[in-house]
Design an enzyme around this catalytic site. Structure first.
Site, PDB file in Angstrom:
ATOM      1  N   SER A 157       0.815  -1.227   0.000  1.00 52.24           N
ATOM      2  CA  SER A 157       0.000   0.000   0.000  1.00 52.24           C
ATOM      3  C   SER A 157       0.848   1.277   0.000  1.00 52.24           C
ATOM      4  O   SER A 157       0.527   2.214  -0.743  1.00 52.24           O
ATOM      5  CB  SER A 157      -0.977  -0.008   1.179  1.00 52.24           C
ATOM      6  OG  SER A 157      -1.940  -1.009   0.974  1.00 52.24           O
ATOM      7  N   LYS A 175      -8.780  -6.328  10.694  1.00 50.24           N
ATOM      8  CA  LYS A 175      -9.924  -5.994   9.831  1.00 50.24           C
ATOM      9  C   LYS A 175     -11.297  -6.136  10.512  1.00 50.24           C
ATOM     10  O   LYS A 175     -12.229  -5.439  10.158  1.00 50.24           O
ATOM     11  CB  LYS A 175      -9.899  -6.847   8.555  1.00 50.24           C
ATOM     12  CG  LYS A 175      -8.886  -6.370   7.527  1.00 50.24           C
ATOM     13  CD  LYS A 175      -9.051  -7.089   6.210  1.00 50.24           C
ATOM     14  CE  LYS A 175      -8.008  -6.626   5.215  1.00 50.24           C
ATOM     15  NZ  LYS A 175      -8.174  -7.247   3.900  1.00 50.24           N
ATOM     16  N   ASP A 187     -12.192  -3.938  -0.612  1.00 53.29           N
ATOM     17  CA  ASP A 187     -11.688  -5.186  -1.211  1.00 53.29           C
ATOM     18  C   ASP A 187     -12.672  -5.723  -2.258  1.00 53.29           C
ATOM     19  O   ASP A 187     -12.265  -6.264  -3.284  1.00 53.29           O
ATOM     20  CB  ASP A 187     -11.490  -6.261  -0.136  1.00 53.29           C
ATOM     21  CG  ASP A 187     -10.271  -5.982   0.739  1.00 53.29           C
ATOM     22  OD1 ASP A 187      -9.336  -5.325   0.261  1.00 53.29           O
ATOM     23  OD2 ASP A 187     -10.263  -6.435   1.903  1.00 53.29           O
ATOM     24  N   ALA A 227     -12.964 -19.787   3.032  1.00 51.29           N
ATOM     25  CA  ALA A 227     -14.102 -19.205   3.744  1.00 51.29           C
ATOM     26  C   ALA A 227     -13.638 -18.205   4.801  1.00 51.29           C
ATOM     27  O   ALA A 227     -14.285 -18.026   5.827  1.00 51.29           O
ATOM     28  CB  ALA A 227     -14.942 -20.318   4.370  1.00 51.29           C
ATOM     29  N   GLY A 261     -11.940 -14.106   5.616  1.00 44.76           N
ATOM     30  CA  GLY A 261     -12.419 -12.746   5.362  1.00 44.76           C
ATOM     31  C   GLY A 261     -12.437 -12.408   3.882  1.00 44.76           C
ATOM     32  O   GLY A 261     -13.373 -11.770   3.383  1.00 44.76           O
ATOM     33  N   ALA A 262     -11.409 -12.854   3.150  1.00 45.68           N
ATOM     34  CA  ALA A 262     -11.340 -12.548   1.718  1.00 45.68           C
ATOM     35  C   ALA A 262     -12.489 -13.236   0.976  1.00 45.68           C
ATOM     36  O   ALA A 262     -13.077 -12.661   0.054  1.00 45.68           O
ATOM     37  CB  ALA A 262      -9.997 -12.990   1.151  1.00 45.68           C
ATOM     38  N   ILE A 284      -6.689 -14.815  -5.880  1.00 47.37           N
ATOM     39  CA  ILE A 284      -6.417 -13.518  -5.248  1.00 47.37           C
ATOM     40  C   ILE A 284      -4.994 -13.472  -4.680  1.00 47.37           C
ATOM     41  O   ILE A 284      -4.528 -12.439  -4.240  1.00 47.37           O
ATOM     42  CB  ILE A 284      -7.469 -13.107  -4.205  1.00 47.37           C
ATOM     43  CG1 ILE A 284      -7.393 -13.963  -2.953  1.00 47.37           C
ATOM     44  CG2 ILE A 284      -8.874 -13.146  -4.777  1.00 47.37           C
ATOM     45  CD1 ILE A 284      -8.172 -13.314  -1.803  1.00 47.37           C
ATOM     46  N   TYR A 292      -1.142 -13.032  -5.055  1.00 44.76           N
ATOM     47  CA  TYR A 292      -0.328 -12.377  -6.094  1.00 44.76           C
ATOM     48  C   TYR A 292       1.162 -12.565  -5.872  1.00 44.76           C
ATOM     49  O   TYR A 292       1.977 -12.032  -6.611  1.00 44.76           O
ATOM     50  CB  TYR A 292      -0.674 -10.882  -6.201  1.00 44.76           C
ATOM     51  CG  TYR A 292      -0.480 -10.111  -4.925  1.00 44.76           C
ATOM     52  CD1 TYR A 292      -1.561  -9.863  -4.089  1.00 44.76           C
ATOM     53  CD2 TYR A 292       0.768  -9.642  -4.547  1.00 44.76           C
ATOM     54  CE1 TYR A 292      -1.392  -9.172  -2.911  1.00 44.76           C
ATOM     55  CE2 TYR A 292       0.943  -8.939  -3.371  1.00 44.76           C
ATOM     56  CZ  TYR A 292      -0.150  -8.709  -2.561  1.00 44.76           C
ATOM     57  OH  TYR A 292       0.022  -8.009  -1.390  1.00 44.76           O
TER      58      TYR A 292
HETATM   59  P1  ATR Z   1      -8.264 -14.180   4.623  1.00 39.31           P
HETATM   60  O1  ATR Z   1      -8.789 -13.105   5.545  1.00 39.31           O
HETATM   61  O2  ATR Z   1      -7.182 -13.706   3.695  1.00 39.31           O
HETATM   62  O3  ATR Z   1      -9.358 -14.894   3.890  1.00 39.31           O
HETATM   63  P2  ATR Z   1      -8.044 -16.313   6.535  1.00 39.31           P
HETATM   64  O4  ATR Z   1      -9.282 -15.847   7.213  1.00 39.31           O
HETATM   65  O5  ATR Z   1      -6.878 -16.717   7.386  1.00 39.31           O
HETATM   66  O6  ATR Z   1      -7.471 -15.226   5.546  1.00 39.31           O
HETATM   67  O7  ATR Z   1      -8.443 -17.528   5.552  1.00 39.31           O
HETATM   68  C1  ATR Z   1      -7.504 -18.371   4.948  1.00 39.31           C
HETATM   69  C2  ATR Z   1      -8.230 -19.409   4.109  1.00 39.31           C
HETATM   70  O8  ATR Z   1      -7.245 -20.303   3.539  1.00 39.31           O
HETATM   71  C3  ATR Z   1      -9.203 -20.277   4.905  1.00 39.31           C
HETATM   72  O9  ATR Z   1     -10.297 -20.605   4.083  1.00 39.31           O
HETATM   73  C4  ATR Z   1      -8.344 -21.511   5.206  1.00 39.31           C
HETATM   74  O10 ATR Z   1      -9.084 -22.688   5.445  1.00 39.31           O
HETATM   75  P3  ATR Z   1      -9.579 -23.033   6.957  1.00 39.31           P
HETATM   76  O11 ATR Z   1     -10.796 -22.198   7.182  1.00 39.31           O
HETATM   77  O12 ATR Z   1      -9.862 -24.480   6.931  1.00 39.31           O
HETATM   78  O13 ATR Z   1      -8.438 -22.654   7.863  1.00 39.31           O
HETATM   79  C5  ATR Z   1      -7.593 -21.655   3.890  1.00 39.31           C
HETATM   80  N1  ATR Z   1      -6.388 -22.486   4.066  1.00 39.31           N
HETATM   81  C6  ATR Z   1      -5.214 -22.115   4.632  1.00 39.31           C
HETATM   82  N2  ATR Z   1      -4.348 -23.152   4.608  1.00 39.31           N
HETATM   83  C7  ATR Z   1      -4.974 -24.205   4.010  1.00 39.31           C
HETATM   84  C8  ATR Z   1      -4.625 -25.562   3.685  1.00 39.31           C
HETATM   85  N3  ATR Z   1      -3.413 -26.035   3.971  1.00 39.31           N
HETATM   86  N4  ATR Z   1      -5.551 -26.340   3.060  1.00 39.31           N
HETATM   87  C9  ATR Z   1      -6.776 -25.854   2.765  1.00 39.31           C
HETATM   88  N5  ATR Z   1      -7.175 -24.578   3.038  1.00 39.31           N
HETATM   89  C10 ATR Z   1      -6.304 -23.769   3.657  1.00 39.31           C
END
Ligand code: ATR
Length: 277
Positions: free
Chosen positions: A20, A69, A106, A133, A135-136, A219, A221
């Protein structure tokens, strides 16, 4: 510092890798605006104190990244409709009366990036598959729905979180193991998980059963060419990488603080990409 300079920043922890400052400083220079944009590391327990300091120092506003956030919502006097529905604020405006208004840009970043990169893609009545699932994912699902997508499947490793999004936004849940089971009806795939990001595992996702017209979006990058994007390229499928979302989410915030609508140019995209890799 000169009091006429409009000040904004990004707060988070960690925040030193945020792009940013590069984006906003690029625009401040390009449009010769008297302003500055910095990065402030604020730990989770220090949010209220850190925000008060920004208010006292006369900041016009700030961006919010991990882990604040959601927590920053409690400090806002007003939260706009989009941010409230998503349950996350990434941009805060500090008014002259010192009141805080929270927004979520976002969503706009995600949709605008697709509109710019794939102008032929029509969201209306389409079917989407969202992986993740967090925040993004909530911002992506909100944006897809608002743009006219009819059916959204959400697949997440932790199924309970997918069920929560499904209940909040009217989506259908797929188990993580079944994530390609609706391949033939899917018009757009969006990876919102951290899989594919440098230092994380690869996203295991077989594109073989998807139509070659299905739009593949990531998403992530860093790297720009995640294994999902590479697989889409190899199959000749349309794709959208993650860098544009970051650039397009910054535009409304810049306008709010600095009073000018900035453009996402090829030169800015190139500089952000160089810094991201
Ligand atoms: P953001 O705000 O960027 O979405 P987050 O809330 O930490 O970040 O979400 C990360 C996402 O990546 C979640 O959907 C997470 O799955 P879980 O809800 O089961 O934790 C997913 N994720 C991270 N590592 C993973 C892995 N090794 N296999 C499958 N999904 C994964």
């Amino acid at each position: 510092m000169n009091n006429n300079i409009v000040k904004a920043c990004v707060i988070g922890d960690p925040v030193e890798h945020s792009l940013s400052p590069l984006i906003h400083t690029y625009w401040l220079n390009a449009y010769e605006i008297s302003g500055c944009y910095s990065a402030h590391a604020i730990a989770a327990g220090q949010l209220q104190k850190g925000v008060k300091k920004l208010i006292d120092e006369g900041y016009a506003g700030f961006n919010v990244t991990i882990p604040h956030k959601q927590a920053v919502m409690d400090l806002c006097d007003e939260i706009n409709e989009t941010a409230r529905s998503i349950g996350a604020v990434n941009t805060v405006i500090i008014g002259e009366d010192k009141k805080l208004t929270g927004m979520n840009t976002d969503v706009r970043g995600f949709i605008e990036n697709i509109l710019q990169e794939r102008p032929a893609f029509d969201f209306e009545d389409k079917t989407a598959l969202v992986l993740g699932a967090g925040g993004a994912a909530r911002a992506v699902v909100y944006g897809l729905k608002a743009s006219g997508v009819k059916i959204i499947y959400v697949a997440n490793r932790t199924e309970g979180k997918a069920q929560k999004i499904a209940a909040d936004f009217g989506c259908k849940v797929l188990s993580w193991a079944e994530r390609v089971s609706h391949a033939t009806d899917t018009d757009i795939i969006v990876n919102t998980t951290s899989l594919g990001m440098a230092g994380q595992g690869a996203l295991e996702f077989d594109l073989a059963d998807f139509s070659k017209d299905t739009l593949v979006c990531d998403i992530v990058y860093k790297p720009l060419d995640t294994n999902l994007i590479l697989a889409a390229k190899q199959r000749g499928m349309p794709y959208v990488t993650g860098i544009g979302m970051l650039l397009h989410q910054a535009q409304p915030a810049f306008q709010e603080w600095f009073g000018f609508w900035p453009e996402v140019t090829e030169d800015l995209k190139k500089k952000a990409l160089e810094a991201a890799q």
